[in-house]
Design a protein around this motif. Structure first.
Motif, PDB file in Angstrom:
ATOM      1  N   GLY A   1       0.793  -1.213   0.000  1.00  0.00           N
ATOM      2  CA  GLY A   1       0.000   0.000   0.000  1.00  0.00           C
ATOM      3  C   GLY A   1       0.821   1.257   0.000  1.00  0.00           C
ATOM      4  O   GLY A   1       0.335   2.341   0.329  1.00  0.00           O
ATOM      5  N   PHE A   2       2.078   1.145  -0.401  1.00  0.00           N
ATOM      6  CA  PHE A   2       2.984   2.292  -0.390  1.00  0.00           C
ATOM      7  C   PHE A   2       2.767   3.112  -1.662  1.00  0.00           C
ATOM      8  O   PHE A   2       3.264   2.777  -2.724  1.00  0.00           O
ATOM      9  CB  PHE A   2       4.428   1.822  -0.292  1.00  0.00           C
ATOM     10  CG  PHE A   2       4.637   0.804   0.800  1.00  0.00           C
ATOM     11  CD1 PHE A   2       4.218   1.045   2.092  1.00  0.00           C
ATOM     12  CD2 PHE A   2       5.244  -0.399   0.523  1.00  0.00           C
ATOM     13  CE1 PHE A   2       4.403   0.113   3.093  1.00  0.00           C
ATOM     14  CE2 PHE A   2       5.442  -1.348   1.512  1.00  0.00           C
ATOM     15  CZ  PHE A   2       5.015  -1.095   2.805  1.00  0.00           C
ATOM     16  N   GLY A   3       2.007   4.170  -1.555  1.00  0.00           N
ATOM     17  CA  GLY A   3       1.641   4.945  -2.731  1.00  0.00           C
ATOM     18  C   GLY A   3       0.786   4.148  -3.697  1.00  0.00           C
ATOM     19  O   GLY A   3       0.771   4.418  -4.898  1.00  0.00           O
ATOM     20  N   GLY A   4       0.076   3.151  -3.176  1.00  0.00           N
ATOM     21  CA  GLY A   4      -0.751   2.284  -4.012  1.00  0.00           C
ATOM     22  C   GLY A   4      -0.032   1.043  -4.497  1.00  0.00           C
ATOM     23  O   GLY A   4      -0.640   0.185  -5.133  1.00  0.00           O
ATOM     24  N   TYR A   5       1.258   0.907  -4.201  1.00  0.00           N
ATOM     25  CA  TYR A   5       2.037  -0.239  -4.693  1.00  0.00           C
ATOM     26  C   TYR A   5       1.882  -1.428  -3.759  1.00  0.00           C
ATOM     27  O   TYR A   5       2.001  -1.295  -2.538  1.00  0.00           O
ATOM     28  CB  TYR A   5       3.506   0.136  -4.809  1.00  0.00           C
ATOM     29  CG  TYR A   5       4.346  -0.913  -5.497  1.00  0.00           C
ATOM     30  CD1 TYR A   5       4.303  -1.057  -6.873  1.00  0.00           C
ATOM     31  CD2 TYR A   5       5.178  -1.750  -4.767  1.00  0.00           C
ATOM     32  CE1 TYR A   5       5.072  -2.016  -7.512  1.00  0.00           C
ATOM     33  CE2 TYR A   5       5.955  -2.711  -5.389  1.00  0.00           C
ATOM     34  CZ  TYR A   5       5.891  -2.839  -6.764  1.00  0.00           C
ATOM     35  OH  TYR A   5       6.656  -3.802  -7.379  1.00  0.00           O
ATOM     36  N   GLU A   6       1.628  -2.609  -4.328  1.00  0.00           N
ATOM     37  CA  GLU A   6       1.390  -3.822  -3.555  1.00  0.00           C
ATOM     38  C   GLU A   6       2.404  -4.901  -3.936  1.00  0.00           C
ATOM     39  O   GLU A   6       2.206  -5.640  -4.894  1.00  0.00           O
ATOM     40  CB  GLU A   6      -0.032  -4.340  -3.803  1.00  0.00           C
ATOM     41  CG  GLU A   6      -1.137  -3.399  -3.380  1.00  0.00           C
ATOM     42  CD  GLU A   6      -1.327  -3.350  -1.870  1.00  0.00           C
ATOM     43  OE1 GLU A   6      -0.640  -4.116  -1.154  1.00  0.00           O
ATOM     44  OE2 GLU A   6      -2.142  -2.547  -1.397  1.00  0.00           O
ATOM     45  N   PRO A   7       3.494  -5.037  -3.203  1.00  0.00           N
ATOM     46  CA  PRO A   7       4.498  -6.041  -3.565  1.00  0.00           C
ATOM     47  C   PRO A   7       4.048  -7.472  -3.338  1.00  0.00           C
ATOM     48  O   PRO A   7       4.570  -8.394  -3.971  1.00  0.00           O
ATOM     49  CB  PRO A   7       5.681  -5.690  -2.648  1.00  0.00           C
ATOM     50  CG  PRO A   7       5.056  -5.009  -1.480  1.00  0.00           C
ATOM     51  CD  PRO A   7       3.901  -4.244  -2.035  1.00  0.00           C
TER      52      PRO A   7
ATOM     53  N   ASP B   1      10.466   3.389  -3.447  1.00  0.00           N
ATOM     54  CA  ASP B   1       9.747   4.049  -4.539  1.00  0.00           C
ATOM     55  C   ASP B   1      10.647   5.145  -5.112  1.00  0.00           C
ATOM     56  O   ASP B   1      10.923   6.145  -4.448  1.00  0.00           O
ATOM     57  CB  ASP B   1       8.446   4.641  -4.007  1.00  0.00           C
ATOM     58  CG  ASP B   1       7.676   5.401  -5.074  1.00  0.00           C
ATOM     59  OD1 ASP B   1       8.013   5.260  -6.272  1.00  0.00           O
ATOM     60  OD2 ASP B   1       6.735   6.132  -4.713  1.00  0.00           O
ATOM     61  N   ARG B   2      11.089   4.965  -6.360  1.00  0.00           N
ATOM     62  CA  ARG B   2      12.050   5.884  -6.959  1.00  0.00           C
ATOM     63  C   ARG B   2      11.378   6.976  -7.790  1.00  0.00           C
ATOM     64  O   ARG B   2      12.034   7.667  -8.563  1.00  0.00           O
ATOM     65  CB  ARG B   2      13.047   5.083  -7.799  1.00  0.00           C
ATOM     66  CG  ARG B   2      13.787   4.031  -6.948  1.00  0.00           C
ATOM     67  CD  ARG B   2      14.614   3.098  -7.788  1.00  0.00           C
ATOM     68  NE  ARG B   2      15.755   3.760  -8.390  1.00  0.00           N
ATOM     69  CZ  ARG B   2      16.920   3.978  -7.781  1.00  0.00           C
ATOM     70  NH1 ARG B   2      17.069   3.610  -6.514  1.00  0.00           N
ATOM     71  NH2 ARG B   2      17.909   4.560  -8.400  1.00  0.00           N
ATOM     72  N   SER B   3      10.070   7.127  -7.619  1.00  0.00           N
ATOM     73  CA  SER B   3       9.365   8.221  -8.277  1.00  0.00           C
ATOM     74  C   SER B   3       9.467   9.481  -7.421  1.00  0.00           C
ATOM     75  O   SER B   3       9.994   9.458  -6.308  1.00  0.00           O
ATOM     76  CB  SER B   3       7.889   7.855  -8.485  1.00  0.00           C
ATOM     77  OG  SER B   3       7.206   7.891  -7.247  1.00  0.00           O
ATOM     78  N   THR B   4       8.940  10.584  -7.915  1.00  0.00           N
ATOM     79  CA  THR B   4       8.966  11.839  -7.160  1.00  0.00           C
ATOM     80  C   THR B   4       8.110  11.757  -5.902  1.00  0.00           C
ATOM     81  O   THR B   4       8.330  12.495  -4.943  1.00  0.00           O
ATOM     82  CB  THR B   4       8.488  12.999  -8.036  1.00  0.00           C
ATOM     83  OG1 THR B   4       7.190  12.685  -8.561  1.00  0.00           O
ATOM     84  CG2 THR B   4       9.447  13.239  -9.191  1.00  0.00           C
ATOM     85  N   ALA B   5       7.131  10.844  -5.886  1.00  0.00           N
ATOM     86  CA  ALA B   5       6.284  10.692  -4.694  1.00  0.00           C
ATOM     87  C   ALA B   5       7.070  10.111  -3.526  1.00  0.00           C
ATOM     88  O   ALA B   5       6.756  10.375  -2.362  1.00  0.00           O
ATOM     89  CB  ALA B   5       5.097   9.797  -5.012  1.00  0.00           C
TER      90      ALA B   5
ATOM     91  N   ASN C   1       7.189   8.598   4.550  1.00  0.00           N
ATOM     92  CA  ASN C   1       7.145   9.811   3.718  1.00  0.00           C
ATOM     93  C   ASN C   1       5.751  10.201   3.261  1.00  0.00           C
ATOM     94  O   ASN C   1       5.319  11.323   3.465  1.00  0.00           O
ATOM     95  CB  ASN C   1       8.067   9.666   2.496  1.00  0.00           C
ATOM     96  CG  ASN C   1       9.493   9.365   2.902  1.00  0.00           C
ATOM     97  OD1 ASN C   1       9.991   9.891   3.886  1.00  0.00           O
ATOM     98  ND2 ASN C   1      10.155   8.507   2.147  1.00  0.00           N
ATOM     99  N   VAL C   2       5.041   9.293   2.593  1.00  0.00           N
ATOM    100  CA  VAL C   2       3.695   9.592   2.100  1.00  0.00           C
ATOM    101  C   VAL C   2       2.692   8.760   2.888  1.00  0.00           C
ATOM    102  O   VAL C   2       2.855   7.551   3.031  1.00  0.00           O
ATOM    103  CB  VAL C   2       3.578   9.285   0.598  1.00  0.00           C
ATOM    104  CG1 VAL C   2       2.151   9.542   0.119  1.00  0.00           C
ATOM    105  CG2 VAL C   2       4.560  10.151  -0.177  1.00  0.00           C
ATOM    106  N   ASN C   3       1.632   9.372   3.393  1.00  0.00           N
ATOM    107  CA  ASN C   3       0.616   8.671   4.175  1.00  0.00           C
ATOM    108  C   ASN C   3       1.249   7.884   5.313  1.00  0.00           C
ATOM    109  O   ASN C   3       0.981   6.699   5.502  1.00  0.00           O
ATOM    110  CB  ASN C   3      -0.209   7.736   3.290  1.00  0.00           C
ATOM    111  CG  ASN C   3      -1.015   8.503   2.266  1.00  0.00           C
ATOM    112  OD1 ASN C   3      -1.400   9.642   2.496  1.00  0.00           O
ATOM    113  ND2 ASN C   3      -1.262   7.887   1.130  1.00  0.00           N
TER     114      ASN C   3
END
Length: 366
Positions: A151-157, A263-267, A298-300
């Motif tokens: 759920g890290f920025g919507g990412y589900e590993p 997460d290597r995006s700007t988010a 960092n986010v949420n």
């Protein structure tokens, strides 16, 4: 004297016996190819108490319900051809489990004795084994399972994510992939998977690169994994570095693992999760417990902790009854509340984020 009929009958019997003996000596060896049909039927009743109460029937507690076909052919010289196609089934309503008919697995390949195997298709990445084999509650949809992690920025590993390169299941399952895994050398296997991105206008857009090493010997089973998931054709990726281990001693086993997501995006929606558990078996009885923590950075920012215990009773080699009790604690003012599956609307709210879950189910394998 024998009649002509008796003579004919005796001659016929003798010829038949001779032919049968000849067939036994010249018949080919056992079949060199096999095809196996197999499956899992698993369903459970789930009771959940949070901001509201929920009772429902679910599919795939101990293992995802499925039907599959696998086969191989001996090509000689230690070389074999192989295939596996597997369809997930939601027993509660009869729908497909992964959004594609052969969504669990679909691949074909070659294996060589003492070397390893190469397969092509939709197949498991390293995170599927790492979060399943080393978890007391696997990576399924109930209990304190590793599916809580993500759920890290919507990412589900673990669960698979729409933000993954494969959309339908990745990076745990990877579409359009070539997978190479070595034979065991002193208990060590190494492997790599490349998921061809095949994005429109980019031959490498949304590709997945996956590498792992696993050691199995004596009481120890351990695995390390690295995944680089190029989320879209714009270039940024999400990287996961993970490790897990299990140690057995007598009827007991300890398990645990760690997943770190960069997460290597700007988010910069990083996160990590870990779990630790154990089980104890006496005959047909298995008692197990596990603690899982998932933390976003960092986010949420926030975290989810899940603590639960389960019991299994094997009615036979193929049929198992199971139950579990789990408490999910969600913290953080802006963090999305989580449990082992998608949260139904209204089960949590701003005032009541925690969920207590009880499950009771049955699994049959064939």
């Amino acid at each position: 004297m024998r009649s002509k009929f008796q003579h004919f009958a005796l001659t016929t019997i003798a010829l038949a016996a001779s032919a049968a003996a000849s067939a036994q000596t010249t018949a080919p060896a056992a079949p060199t190819s096999t095809v196996t049909i197999y499956g899992v039927a698993d369903s459970f009743v789930q009771f959940a108490d949070g901001a509201s109460r929920l009772t429902r029937l679910q599919s795939g507690g101990l293992a995802g319900s499925r039907i599959g076909f696998r086969g191989n052919e001996d090509l000689g010289g230690g070389l074999r051809a192989l295939f596996n196609i597997e369809s997930g089934i939601n027993l509660d309503d009869g729908t497909n489990g992964q959004g594609a008919f052969w969504g669990r697995q679909a691949f074909v390949g070659l294996s060589s004795a003492g070397v390893g195997q190469l397969t092509l298709g939709r197949q498991y990445g390293s995170l599927y084994a790492l979060t399943g084999d080393f978890s007391e509650f696997s990576n399924g949809v109930y209990g304190p399972s590793t599916a809580v992690i993500g759920g890290f920025g919507g990412y589900e590993p673990v669960r698979g994510s729409a933000n993954s390169a494969t959309a339908n299941g990745g990076p745990a399952r990877v579409n359009n992939s070539a997978r190479l895994e070595s034979a065991s050398f002193g208990g060590v296997k190494v492997g790599a998977l490349w998921g061809f991105g095949e994005a429109a206008g980019s031959t490498t857009g949304t590709r997945v690169a996956d590498a792992w090493v696993r050691y199995t010997g004596g009481p120890l089973d351990a695995m390390l994994s690295f995944v680089d998931d190029k989320v879209n054709a714009t270039g940024f990726s999400v990287r996961s570095i993970s490790g897990a281990a299990a140690y057995s001693f007598g009827p007991a086993r300890l398990t645990g693992g760690y997943v770190s997501v960069d997460d290597r995006s700007t988010a910069n929606a990083d996160g990590q999760g870990y779990w630790i558990g154990g089980d104890y078996r006496v005959g047909p009885h298995l008692v197990k417990a596990q603690f899982v923590e998932n933390k976003a950075e960092n986010v949420n920012a926030g975290k989810t902790q899940a603590l639960g215990a389960g019991y299994q009773y094997d009615l036979s080699r193929r049929t198992t009854l199971y139950t579990s009790l789990t408490h999910f604690k969600n913290e953080g003012t802006t963090y999305a509340n989580r449990w082992a599956s998608a949260l139904p609307a209204g089960l949590t709210n701003a005032d009541e984020r925690d969920v207590t879950e009880f499950a009771l189910g049955v699994r049959h394998t064939f």
